[in-house]
Design an enzyme around this catalytic site. Sequence first.
Site, PDB file in Angstrom:
ATOM      1  N   GLU A  44      -3.957   0.775   5.216  1.00 47.26           N
ATOM      2  CA  GLU A  44      -5.228   1.117   4.590  1.00 47.26           C
ATOM      3  C   GLU A  44      -6.263   0.069   4.987  1.00 47.26           C
ATOM      4  O   GLU A  44      -6.055  -1.129   4.768  1.00 47.26           O
ATOM      5  CB  GLU A  44      -5.103   1.129   3.061  1.00 47.26           C
ATOM      6  CG  GLU A  44      -4.243   2.225   2.499  1.00 47.26           C
ATOM      7  CD  GLU A  44      -4.161   2.138   0.978  1.00 47.26           C
ATOM      8  OE1 GLU A  44      -4.919   1.347   0.382  1.00 47.26           O
ATOM      9  OE2 GLU A  44      -3.336   2.854   0.392  1.00 47.26           O
ATOM     10  N   ASP A  55     -10.825  -2.392  -8.752  1.00 46.19           N
ATOM     11  CA  ASP A  55     -10.140  -3.561  -8.209  1.00 46.19           C
ATOM     12  C   ASP A  55     -10.188  -4.760  -9.141  1.00 46.19           C
ATOM     13  O   ASP A  55     -11.200  -5.047  -9.788  1.00 46.19           O
ATOM     14  CB  ASP A  55     -10.763  -3.952  -6.859  1.00 46.19           C
ATOM     15  CG  ASP A  55     -10.499  -2.911  -5.793  1.00 46.19           C
ATOM     16  OD1 ASP A  55      -9.371  -2.396  -5.762  1.00 46.19           O
ATOM     17  OD2 ASP A  55     -11.408  -2.616  -5.010  1.00 46.19           O
TER      18      ASP A  55
END
Length: 250
Positions: A44, A55
């Site tokens: 990724e 995140d």
Amino acid sequence: MIIQKVFEKHKKPLISYLMVGDGGYDKSLAYAKFLIDSGVDMLELGVPFSDPVADGEIILKAGQRALKSGADIDMVFEMAKALNSEYDVPLVIMSYLNPIFCYGYDRFFSQMAKHGIEAVIIPDLPFEERGEIEPFLKQYDVKQIAMVALNTGEERLKAIAENSTGFVYLVAVKGITGTQRPVIEAVGEVAKSIKTATKTPVVAGFGIKSSEDIEAFHQIVDGIVIASEFIRLREEGALDSIRSLIKTGK
């Protein structure tokens, strides 16, 4: 290699994540090559963004470092071109919607097709609003990886699973990346529900940190993603620990 082939070739593929531009382009590219050479089955490529709502601190700081180094979507495509010239490993872009919107949908997805990037993960694009990008996905034959949370309702989970392509990304914690430990039993129940609705592989990510985690997840899903832990270990210079975890995933 296309995503489907990875799941056919590898019993339980290990997917890694890196923030493109963390440390500058050259160091970031070298780290991407290190991950592939160490045995990751898919990569990724993270697009840095100033407001990454999914995140935790580790990836947030990696994104901030990348932005300071001048990283942007064009750098992601530059890295994809470099990696595809040497490796046969599927690449996936992970980006929030705002950078893609600002770049331009047609421009972004056409560049994905041009650089051989098969799929995109957009954490803040709800399933119900996928129509915004769907015409471009079809035009350029790009997959959008669906994300399912542990608290996704049964009907919505079924709808997401039935429309999934590439793999279903099962978020293994109720929260942001790198901050909690997954409850294996809860993840297993959701994975089972997804598998009743689709034959698309189920991959778990968020909170996977140890060889014990990897072995436990191998019992319930078709693959795993390790992101924050690898970034943390890289920051500590513990590349051997990264290699060891990757080997555990084989």
